[in-house]
Design a protein around this motif. Structure first.
Motif, PDB file in Angstrom:
ATOM      1  N   CYS A  41      17.343  10.814   6.506  1.00  0.00           N
ATOM      2  CA  CYS A  41      17.643  11.460   7.836  1.00  0.00           C
ATOM      3  C   CYS A  41      19.063  11.792   8.182  1.00  0.00           C
ATOM      4  O   CYS A  41      19.361  11.939   9.150  1.00  0.00           O
ATOM      5  CB  CYS A  41      16.851  10.824   8.721  1.00  0.00           C
TER       6      CYS A  41
ATOM      7  N   ARG B 247      17.176   9.495  18.023  1.00  0.00           N
ATOM      8  CA  ARG B 247      17.194   8.689  16.870  1.00  0.00           C
ATOM      9  C   ARG B 247      17.561   7.302  17.467  1.00  0.00           C
ATOM     10  O   ARG B 247      16.851   6.426  16.881  1.00  0.00           O
ATOM     11  CB  ARG B 247      18.260   9.430  15.965  1.00  0.00           C
TER      12      ARG B 247
ATOM     13  N   GLU C 297       5.554  17.580  15.810  1.00  0.00           N
ATOM     14  CA  GLU C 297       5.953  16.241  16.012  1.00  0.00           C
ATOM     15  C   GLU C 297       5.372  15.000  14.983  1.00  0.00           C
ATOM     16  O   GLU C 297       5.386  13.781  15.724  1.00  0.00           O
ATOM     17  CB  GLU C 297       5.997  15.917  17.579  1.00  0.00           C
TER      18      GLU C 297
ATOM     19  N   ARG D 180      14.818   5.570  18.446  1.00  0.00           N
ATOM     20  CA  ARG D 180      13.701   5.516  17.565  1.00  0.00           C
ATOM     21  C   ARG D 180      12.679   6.417  17.901  1.00  0.00           C
ATOM     22  O   ARG D 180      11.288   5.965  17.784  1.00  0.00           O
ATOM     23  CB  ARG D 180      13.464   4.071  17.294  1.00  0.00           C
TER      24      ARG D 180
ATOM     25  N   LYS E 188      10.684   9.183  16.998  1.00  0.00           N
ATOM     26  CA  LYS E 188      10.659  10.076  15.864  1.00  0.00           C
ATOM     27  C   LYS E 188      10.127  11.549  16.483  1.00  0.00           C
ATOM     28  O   LYS E 188      10.787  12.394  16.272  1.00  0.00           O
ATOM     29  CB  LYS E 188       9.452   9.520  14.845  1.00  0.00           C
TER      30      LYS E 188
ATOM     31  N   GLU F 219      12.950  13.353  18.072  1.00  0.00           N
ATOM     32  CA  GLU F 219      14.075  13.608  17.202  1.00  0.00           C
ATOM     33  C   GLU F 219      13.556  14.931  16.238  1.00  0.00           C
ATOM     34  O   GLU F 219      14.363  15.740  16.081  1.00  0.00           O
ATOM     35  CB  GLU F 219      14.185  12.497  16.115  1.00  0.00           C
TER      36      GLU F 219
END
Lengths: 248, 248
Positions: free
Chosen positions: A193, A140, A43, A143, A145, A148
DNA sequence: TCAACATATATTGTTAACAATCAATGTCAA
DNA sequence: TTGACATTGATTGTTAACAATATATGTTGA
């Protein structure tokens, strides 16, 4: 004498999630540490080159240094950390050459996995893949990350699971983990991305059981990911307070 | 009190070659132990299920138990040994299911390697492959089983080296090692070992740069190897004095 | 101001003693 | 003879103290 002031390089590891890694906690400190470090790297909470001090880890996980050392030895065997004698353990920092080899190996293995997945895919598998994509999109939009990244890797690992070969599954797990490390080191500024749509396309091709298309999309997807890398720009691998304040 | 009588399960490990594993000795006891155990397994001196006692290893390699434990943790991470809590370390004993997955993974990876090798093969590579086959034939004529196994694995690893991807190289190293373990467990009585000619055929196809033929021969070679296995016959995995005397 | 050197601190590496657990042996009663 | 139970010995797991090494700090002299 010994007052363990929170090591700045360890900020991320203090995330409470960390003590409950994906692998079920089987009470063995070594396994817990290994899982936690791998999760943290996956992560991007732990960057390449981060130092993993023995005392720091033993305090974080409430265990003795002997167990920490065993965990670090295991992580070294998995190519997750590098052990420099008398210096300590550091999160692995793949070179540009290694990065290329890792992505090449990924393409080879994911192609094999995709071929098997086409043969064995069923309604349940489709549902799980779609759920994974949905989770990725949600993360996503928020936001988030880390979430995601986790979802994106989860998609690939789901495919590996569907392929039904645990050896290839483990190999891919190592490669996706190292890919995350590589992206953290070499990703271009504001890399798109946009590869998330790729996943949807792959699922569609799987539903159609179009092997050639699945293989093609998988290959393109991975090449696109690799194309987002910039090996020219030098990367800071040693994470020290000095570097963090004064830059590279 | 403590009089270390040579453990019968350890006879093979007393081979003097063992203290100088293939990897250059970098004076770190952990690395030496890991290499020695892997070599011993690769040459079928250590059978599946053999116990690797901590004291036994520390005496054999003249190091303390802490280093032995680190080595065992690393070997577990490489899926070479199984660590049972409070019981000790045992050479891994792949199940029939695992064996099938390992051979499937091998076919996938060796096909990729073969494809790369066809592209990159040169005169030097050909020479080394032929030398490896010659060594294998010599060892067989001398009835030197360990040397024969080593040479056979060496042929496959040479191909991986020629392919030029160190990640796939490492994956294959693990798989060939585990294959040896599997052959030791499940090989039929008097299995032919006629697959040695396969190697010659592959080299010929490589010289001709006939990719399709190389892939086909590689695949057939591995399937032939797998076909020599007999999963029906139960295999003794626990190597104890009792089993050795009274059989399974 | 800067470099080289010396000192101090922190970290890693090693060792030994102790505790906990398991396998094997021996005992006893049914 | 066989099964359950207790005991013994060996092996693994844990801990703490110590030694060796590297890093950081401080000092000195040009």
């Amino acid at each position: 004498m010994f007052d363990f002031t929170p090591n700045p390089t360890f900020g991320p590891l203090q995330n409470p999630d960390l003590k409950v890694p994906t692998a079920a906690m089987d009470a063995q400190p070594e396994t817990i540490i290994v899982g936690a470090v791998i999760d943290a790297i996956s992560e991007q909470r732990l960057p390449a080159g981060a130092k993993l001090g023995e005392q720091a880890l033993s305090v974080l996980f409430n265990c003795n240094r002997a167990n920490v050392r065993r965990a670090l030895a295991a992580l070294e065997a998995k190519h997750v950390v590098e052990l420099r004698p008398n210096r300590g353990a550091f999160v692995a920092a793949p070179s540009a050459d290694e990065a290329r080899e890792i992505f090449q190996a990924r393409r080879a293995i994911e192609r094999t996995i995709a071929r098997q997945a086409v043969k064995r895919i069923d309604a349940d598998g489709i549902a799980r893949l779609k759920a994974s994509i949905a989770a990725e999109n949600l993360a996503r939009s928020r936001r988030d990350k880390p979430a995601e990244l986790r979802s994106s890797q989860n998609f690939h690992m789901l495919l590996a699971e569907l392929a039904g070969n645990r050896v290839l599954q483990r190999f891919l797990a190592e490669l996706t983990m190292r890919s995350t490390l590589i992206l953290g080191m070499y990703a271009r500024e504001g890399h798109s991305c946009a590869h998330c749509d790729d996943h949807t396309g792959i699922v569609d091709a799987l539903i159609a059981r179009d092997e050639a298309l699945v293989l093609d999309l998988t290959d393109r997807h991975l090449r696109r990911l690799e194309a987002e890398l910039d090996f020219e720009r030098p990367v800071a691998v040693t994470v020290s307070l000095k570097d963090q304040i004064f830059g590279s």
